[in-house]
Motif scaffolding. Structure first.
Motif, mmCIF file in Angstrom:
data_model
loop_
_atom_site.group_PDB
_atom_site.id
_atom_site.type_symbol
_atom_site.label_atom_id
_atom_site.label_comp_id
_atom_site.label_asym_id
_atom_site.label_seq_id
_atom_site.Cartn_x
_atom_site.Cartn_y
_atom_site.Cartn_z
ATOM 1 N N MET A 393 1.235 -1.144 0.548
ATOM 2 C CA MET A 393 0.106 0.169 0.016
ATOM 3 C C MET A 393 1.246 1.028 -0.071
ATOM 4 S SD MET A 393 -3.116 1.068 3.027
ATOM 5 C CE MET A 393 -3.669 -0.403 2.453
ATOM 6 N N THR A 394 0.333 2.487 -0.972
ATOM 7 C CA THR A 394 1.086 3.611 -1.050
ATOM 8 C C THR A 394 0.730 4.877 0.618
ATOM 9 O OG1 THR A 394 -0.533 4.434 -2.753
ATOM 10 C CG2 THR A 394 1.788 3.121 -3.776
ATOM 11 N N HIS A 395 2.076 6.005 0.261
ATOM 12 C CA HIS A 395 0.926 6.541 1.243
ATOM 13 C C HIS A 395 -0.715 7.387 0.500
ATOM 14 C CE1 HIS A 395 4.378 7.202 3.638
ATOM 15 N NE2 HIS A 395 4.975 6.293 3.022
ATOM 16 N N ASP A 396 -0.148 7.488 -0.906
ATOM 17 C CA ASP A 396 -1.985 7.958 -0.980
ATOM 18 C C ASP A 396 -3.437 6.869 -0.885
ATOM 19 O OD1 ASP A 396 -0.614 10.526 -1.982
ATOM 20 O OD2 ASP A 396 0.060 9.432 -3.086
ATOM 21 N N GLN A 397 -2.809 5.668 -1.070
ATOM 22 C CA GLN A 397 -3.622 4.586 -0.747
ATOM 23 C C GLN A 397 -3.835 5.009 -0.086
ATOM 24 O OE1 GLN A 397 -1.260 1.801 -2.889
ATOM 25 N NE2 GLN A 397 -2.621 1.375 -4.373
ATOM 26 N N TYR A 398 -3.628 5.010 1.337
ATOM 27 C CA TYR A 398 -3.185 4.651 2.878
ATOM 28 C C TYR A 398 -4.522 6.224 3.109
ATOM 29 C CZ TYR A 398 -1.909 4.122 7.876
ATOM 30 O OH TYR A 398 -2.494 3.722 9.016
ATOM 31 N N ARG A 399 -4.113 7.121 2.303
ATOM 32 C CA ARG A 399 -4.858 8.250 2.730
ATOM 33 C C ARG A 399 -6.191 8.136 2.090
ATOM 34 N NH1 ARG A 399 -3.932 13.875 -0.048
ATOM 35 N NH2 ARG A 399 -3.682 15.362 1.441
ATOM 36 N N GLN A 400 -6.278 7.253 1.572
ATOM 37 C CA GLN A 400 -7.860 7.239 0.955
ATOM 38 C C GLN A 400 -8.436 6.881 1.787
ATOM 39 O OE1 GLN A 400 -8.543 8.827 -2.285
ATOM 40 N NE2 GLN A 400 -6.754 9.207 -1.929
ATOM 41 N N PHE A 401 -8.717 6.150 3.351
ATOM 42 C CA PHE A 401 -8.799 5.817 3.921
ATOM 43 C C PHE A 401 -9.680 7.095 5.174
ATOM 44 C CE2 PHE A 401 -6.300 1.902 3.824
ATOM 45 C CZ PHE A 401 -8.003 1.176 3.730
#
Length: 436
Positions: A393-401
């Motif tokens: 999981m990338t930082h950008d994907q993580y941020r989507q939560f």
């Protein structure tokens, strides 16, 4: 020459005296017991114990005992009367017990023979119904049921209790909804009930059971206790949602120092801050951002100090708000499972020596998509303060939560205006490498 004077001190003796019990006692019979305490100034506990084991008789584990007559300390001397249901037939021992002026006292022990009995009542709960199979916390439903006597002896008046539980077997430890008085019932007699109960506001949404227990206090000796209880499944729905959010700090004496952006100094090469840091004075009130149920509340959480998470129902979708750096010294004002309303006081901003790190007092406020979960994302939940790159999981994907808090509140009819300014970097300790 001065002669010593003999001084006599009169010590008032303390005695516990139990009046002699009846000579003929039958199993299931209600026995009236009278005892007195002479002497002593303060009686903190007094009751009567009944047991067939002499050693166990004088312990907290006696098989039978009356209710403590001095739960609020009494002054002595005085006389007491209480009642006890005679247990199974056999040879028993009976004694009155008291704690007087912090000293345990006992009366004379009587040997008691209890004879058998062939006729007993048998209370049965039946025809249980609930007007709705599910309802929100705080709403009311109607429960109907009957209690009949299928035994071969009449039953005296008793109490039935309605409780809610998360298992099919309900115990006295489960939350009480209502106590109902049951009239005395002749053999084959029956009594029907219809009562309105309120679904407790402190219950989380989910599957439960509502049940009725007859003779819960066991004041009646019955031939069969296995049919005293009946339960039905019941779903508690999420409490109605007021429809909007507000920022969790009232007043104008605060501002956002750190927003929902990338910080290149964090972690290994940078990370997103998954919240807004609202700088505020220690002791500033923190309120619930919207109606919801507290899912997590604890102090001494790593990186946060005090931390609260509240789950909300937004048009059928779950949202969880996070409140970090809360004062332990002033105590958290809510606990897990508690329902709260928008604007309800839940905690206070911590002082800089109790907020979990070397930074100035502020509130860390985050808005997470979805329901509260103890399942970690990259090993961090619920205490997530910044994004990570892990497990593919990338930082950008993580941020989507997560939502950007102020944008989210403004979009959902926020009750308070946006903060007075968005950046005051001089208020935060610059040397901090990780600030959740």
């Amino acid at each position: 020459m001065i002669h010593p004077t003999n001084i006599m001190r009169t010590v008032r003796s303390i005695e516990v005296t139990l009046n002699r019990p009846p000579d003929a006692i039958t199993s299931g019979q209600e026995i009236s017991l009278t005892w007195s305490i002479s002497g002593g100034a303060r009686i903190s506990h007094t009751d009567v114990h009944l047991d067939y084991d002499l050693v166990r008789l004088k312990s907290a584990n006696a098989l039978n005992s009356t209710v403590n007559q001095c739960s609020t300390p009494c002054s002595g001397p005085r006389e007491f009367t209480s009642f006890l249901i005679a247990p199974a037939a056999g040879n028993w021992h009976l004694a009155a017990h008291a704690i007087v002026d912090s000293v345990e006292r006992w009366s004379t022990v009587y040997a008691v023979t209890i004879s058998s009995r062939s006729q007993f009542p048998d209370l049965v709960v039946g025809s249980l119904g609930i007007s709705a199979g599910e309802a929100p916390a705080g709403s009311t439903v109607t429960i109907t049921f009957s209690i009949s006597n299928s035994g071969n002896a009449s039953a005296p008046a008793s109490l039935a209790r309605i409780r809610i539980a998360d298992a099919t077997i309900i115990t006295t430890a489960d939350p009480l909804l209502l106590t109902v008085r049951v009239d005395g019932l002749a053999v084959s007699g029956s009594q029907s009930f219809s009562r309105t109960i309120t679904v407790p506001t402190g219950h989380l949404s989910g599957a439960y059971y509502i049940g009725v227990t007859a003779n819960e206090d066991a004041t009646i000796m019955e031939s069969d206790r296995s049919n005293n209880q009946l339960t039905l499944p019941f779903n508690v729905k999420a409490a109605p949602f007021s429809g909007d959010f507000q920022y969790p700090i009232n007043g104008a004496s605060w501002s956002i120092n750190q927003d929902f952006e990338w910080n290149p100094t964090w972690g290994n090469g940078g990370a997103y801050h998954l919240a807004e840091d609202a700088v505020a004075a220690p002791g500033t009130a923190v309120v619930a951002s919207a109606d919801g149920v507290v899912r997590f509340a604890a102090t001494d959480v790593a990186g946060f100090g005090g931390l609260i998470l509240i789950e909300h129902n937004l048009g059928g979708e779950a949202v969880t708000t996070l409140y970090g750096h809360l004062s332990k010294r002033r105590s958290l004002l809510v606990q897990p499972g508690q329902a709260v309303r928008k604007g309800a006081l839940i905690a206070y901003v911590a002082d800089d020596d109790e907020d979990g790190g070397p930074w100035h007092p502020h509130l860390h406020f985050g808005v997470r998509k979805g329901a509260f979960s103890t399942s970690p994302i990259c090993g961090h939940w619920p205490n997530v303060g910044y994004s990570q790159s892990c497990s593919g999981m990338t930082h950008d994907q993580y941020r989507q939560f997560w939502y950007r808090p102020t944008t989210f509140i403004v979009a959902h009819a926020g009750g308070l205006p946006p903060p007075i300014s968005l950046k005051q970097p001089d208020l935060i300790v610059e040397a901090v490498a990780f600030n959740p």
